[in-house]
Design a protein around this motif. Structure first.
Motif, PDB file in Angstrom:
ATOM      1  N   ASN A  92     -18.165  14.051  27.991  1.00 59.40           N
ATOM      2  CA  ASN A  92     -18.981  13.524  26.967  1.00 59.40           C
ATOM      3  C   ASN A  92     -18.471  12.097  26.775  1.00 59.40           C
ATOM      4  O   ASN A  92     -19.397  11.164  26.621  1.00 59.40           O
ATOM      5  N   THR A  95     -19.968   9.978  29.907  1.00 58.23           N
ATOM      6  CA  THR A  95     -21.482   9.931  29.481  1.00 58.23           C
ATOM      7  C   THR A  95     -21.805   8.879  28.558  1.00 58.23           C
ATOM      8  O   THR A  95     -22.631   7.972  28.752  1.00 58.23           O
ATOM      9  N   LEU A  96     -20.962   8.958  27.297  1.00 56.20           N
ATOM     10  CA  LEU A  96     -21.238   7.851  26.369  1.00 56.20           C
ATOM     11  C   LEU A  96     -20.936   6.457  27.058  1.00 56.20           C
ATOM     12  O   LEU A  96     -21.689   5.493  26.831  1.00 56.20           O
TER      13      LEU A  96
END
Length: 151
Positions: A92, A95-96
């Motif tokens: 996550n 991805t951010l």
């Protein structure tokens, strides 16, 4: 004399856990790693905001060559390389970071504004430093704690 299978299994699991903790402890980039990576991405964002589009290819080349040199330097210093996320939290964060970088490149290239490009370059520089460190921390926790994934 027969050995206790449960004791042998526990000793093996403890050895694996100790090894995982040792590997996780080695995943710590030097203080300059995320700064240099952020500067490489920021220069590419700035190049996208320049009126002269001839800087795109050299900027991309600098970004890719710089990432290669950083990866090799990190591998030499740490003795290992972390090429991908290992769990949900690190995935996550990564991805951010990718989305922030893409948004900054897009905003600089689509607006063509020098002011927007400088702000976007600053944002991506800070995001690379902060999210890069968060990625490392998440990766260390995942490698040390999760016995079900391979790395």
């Amino acid at each position: 004399m027969e050995s206790n299978g449960a004791d042998d299994a526990r000793a093996s699991l403890d050895a694996v856990a100790a090894t995982r903790a040792g590997v996780a402890g080695r995943i710590a980039a030097p203080w300059w790693y995320h700064l240099v990576l952020g500067l490489l991405v920021a220069q590419h964002v700035l190049a996208q905001g320049l009126e002269n589009a001839n800087w795109t290819l050299p900027s991309m080349g600098l970004l890719l060559a710089g990432c290669l040199v950083l990866t090799l330097a990190y591998r030499r210093l740490a003795g290992l390389s972390t090429a991908k996320a290992q769990g949900t939290r690190s995935r996550n964060v990564l991805t951010l970071l990718g989305l922030v970088a893409l948004a900054c490149v897009a905003s600089a290239s689509l607006t063509g504004s020098a002011a927007v490009s400088w702000v976007a370059a600053g944002v991506v520089l800070l995001a690379t430093i902060v999210l890069g460190r968060l990625f490392e921390a998440a990766l260390r926790r995942e490698i040390a704690a999760d016995p079900d994934h391979s790395f």
